[in-house]
Design a protein around this motif. Structure first.
Motif, PDB file in Angstrom:
ATOM      1  N   THR A  42      -3.946  -3.499  -6.738  1.00 58.04           N
ATOM      2  CA  THR A  42      -2.838  -2.641  -5.678  1.00 58.04           C
ATOM      3  C   THR A  42      -1.629  -2.627  -6.680  1.00 58.04           C
ATOM      4  O   THR A  42      -1.324  -3.659  -7.973  1.00 58.04           O
ATOM      5  CB  THR A  42      -1.798  -3.989  -4.633  1.00 58.04           C
ATOM      6  OG1 THR A  42      -3.010  -4.204  -3.944  1.00 58.04           O
ATOM      7  CG2 THR A  42      -1.307  -2.609  -3.992  1.00 58.04           C
ATOM      8  N   GLU A  45       4.154  -0.726  -7.684  1.00 60.22           N
ATOM      9  CA  GLU A  45       4.957   0.231  -6.430  1.00 60.22           C
ATOM     10  C   GLU A  45       4.893  -0.231  -5.847  1.00 60.22           C
ATOM     11  O   GLU A  45       5.790  -1.197  -4.551  1.00 60.22           O
ATOM     12  CB  GLU A  45       5.025   1.202  -7.001  1.00 60.22           C
ATOM     13  CG  GLU A  45       5.291   1.718  -8.465  1.00 60.22           C
ATOM     14  CD  GLU A  45       3.690   1.666  -9.531  1.00 60.22           C
ATOM     15  OE1 GLU A  45       3.169   0.717 -10.226  1.00 60.22           O
ATOM     16  OE2 GLU A  45       3.063   2.676  -8.870  1.00 60.22           O
ATOM     17  N   ASN A  46       3.494  -0.556  -5.380  1.00 56.42           N
ATOM     18  CA  ASN A  46       3.290  -0.877  -3.834  1.00 56.42           C
ATOM     19  C   ASN A  46       3.573  -2.322  -3.544  1.00 56.42           C
ATOM     20  O   ASN A  46       3.409  -2.798  -2.240  1.00 56.42           O
ATOM     21  CB  ASN A  46       1.671  -0.686  -4.054  1.00 56.42           C
ATOM     22  CG  ASN A  46       2.006   1.025  -3.541  1.00 56.42           C
ATOM     23  OD1 ASN A  46       2.990   1.687  -3.403  1.00 56.42           O
ATOM     24  ND2 ASN A  46       0.467   1.429  -3.870  1.00 56.42           N
ATOM     25  N   THR A  47       3.174  -3.274  -4.356  1.00 55.71           N
ATOM     26  CA  THR A  47       3.119  -4.550  -4.756  1.00 55.71           C
ATOM     27  C   THR A  47       4.985  -4.656  -3.984  1.00 55.71           C
ATOM     28  O   THR A  47       5.230  -5.643  -3.669  1.00 55.71           O
ATOM     29  CB  THR A  47       2.582  -5.344  -5.500  1.00 55.71           C
ATOM     30  OG1 THR A  47       1.720  -5.159  -5.741  1.00 55.71           O
ATOM     31  CG2 THR A  47       2.614  -6.704  -5.412  1.00 55.71           C
ATOM     32  N   LYS A  49       7.150  -3.429  -2.918  1.00 57.20           N
ATOM     33  CA  LYS A  49       7.570  -2.188  -1.178  1.00 57.20           C
ATOM     34  C   LYS A  49       7.539  -3.723  -0.575  1.00 57.20           C
ATOM     35  O   LYS A  49       8.096  -4.225   0.712  1.00 57.20           O
ATOM     36  CB  LYS A  49       7.119  -1.238  -1.328  1.00 57.20           C
ATOM     37  CG  LYS A  49       7.864  -0.028  -1.943  1.00 57.20           C
ATOM     38  CD  LYS A  49       7.123   1.411  -0.554  1.00 57.20           C
ATOM     39  CE  LYS A  49       6.596   2.063  -2.069  1.00 57.20           C
ATOM     40  NZ  LYS A  49       5.740   3.713  -1.958  1.00 57.20           N
ATOM     41  N   ALA A  78       1.964  -1.924   2.312  1.00 61.64           N
ATOM     42  CA  ALA A  78       1.311  -0.828   1.360  1.00 61.64           C
ATOM     43  C   ALA A  78       1.359  -1.582   0.554  1.00 61.64           C
ATOM     44  O   ALA A  78       0.488  -0.352  -0.448  1.00 61.64           O
ATOM     45  CB  ALA A  78       3.333  -0.372   0.784  1.00 61.64           C
ATOM     46  N   SER A  79       0.816  -2.529   0.654  1.00 63.29           N
ATOM     47  CA  SER A  79      -0.064  -3.510  -0.391  1.00 63.29           C
ATOM     48  C   SER A  79      -1.801  -2.864  -0.332  1.00 63.29           C
ATOM     49  O   SER A  79      -2.190  -3.616  -1.097  1.00 63.29           O
ATOM     50  CB  SER A  79      -0.217  -5.012  -1.252  1.00 63.29           C
ATOM     51  OG  SER A  79      -0.483  -5.717   0.257  1.00 63.29           O
TER      52      SER A  79
END
Length: 217
Positions: A42, A45-47, A49, A78-79
């Motif tokens: 992942t 950025e997604n981690t 969030k 998100a992840s």
DNA sequence: AAAACGGGGGC
DNA sequence: GCCCCAGTTTT
């Protein structure tokens, strides 16, 4: 391997460590462990969030150990792979509360006993939280080590073995993190930015293509 | 050894 | 649309 070669490899490692320090902010072992599990396959950025949202509602191992998977789906969605990850991080929290007295274990064996924690995740925690020599060869380290000519290997496991013979323990943690940064900014998987690479003159790949192409990519 | 899990961003 | 992302577990 020739000693001069080994010395050069270590020299290049130090240079990469110098130029691409891993920006590490969080030191709380619980948060590092959970965030690292969320980070698997992942983007950062997604981690970020996902873990930020999660820790707002479940700030510590005790609260997360009592959560239901359906309560955290939306928080960590998100992840990616969020159903699987939700189950795993809750189970991890329960095991840590029940078997490890609420403390994240500081050794490889116990970390590996946790669901969703493999060699890479465990080593990241050991290095970041407990300052142990930890080398976890991921796709970045594998690709870069072969491209530079440190090793000639097929699998990350072979790369790990090779690197451990060449590089002194005290560099294992830093070089791991630095290569990840280096791999994201310069030594990209498909189109490495060799022209602006600070160690290109020591790179086997660059030196092999330098004269066969005329400076494209 | 290969499949499965998975949303988000880059190209 | 297709490929990739600090992987791990199951088949």
């Amino acid at each position: 391997m020739a000693e001069t070669n080994r010395r050069q490899i270590i020299f290049v490692c130090k240079k990469i460590i110098d130029l691409f320090p891993r920006s590490s902010f969080e030191k709380d072992p619980f948060r590092v462990l959970i965030a690292t599990i969320l980070s698997q396959r992942t983007k950062d950025e997604n981690t970020d969030k996902a873990s930020k949202k999660l820790f707002e509602s479940f700030p510590d191992v005790y609260s997360l150990s009592m959560a239901k998977p359906s309560q955290i789906y939306d928080l960590i969605k998100a992840s990616g792979m969020y159903r699987q990850k939700a189950e795993r991080i809750i189970k991890v929290s329960q095991i840590i509360v029940e078997k490890f007295n609420g403390k994240i274990p500081a050794n490889l064996h116990d970390l590996l006993s946790l669901p969703g924690v493999g060699r890479k995740t465990a080593n990241i925690v050991l290095y970041h939280c407990f300052c142990q020599p930890a080398l976890a060869v991921d796709t970045h380290v594998h690709r870069i080590s072969n491209r530079l000519g440190f090793v000639k290997t097929k699998t990350p496991e072979q790369t790990e073995e090779g690197l451990k013979k060449i590089i002194p323990e005290k560099f294992w943690g830093p070089i791991n993190g630095a290569m990840v940064e280096f791999g994201k900014k310069v030594c990209l998987p498909r189109k490495p930015k060799c022209q602006e690479c600070p160690v290109n003159k020591y790179c086997e790949y660059f030196n092999s293509i330098k004269f066969s192409e005329n400076g494209k990519n």
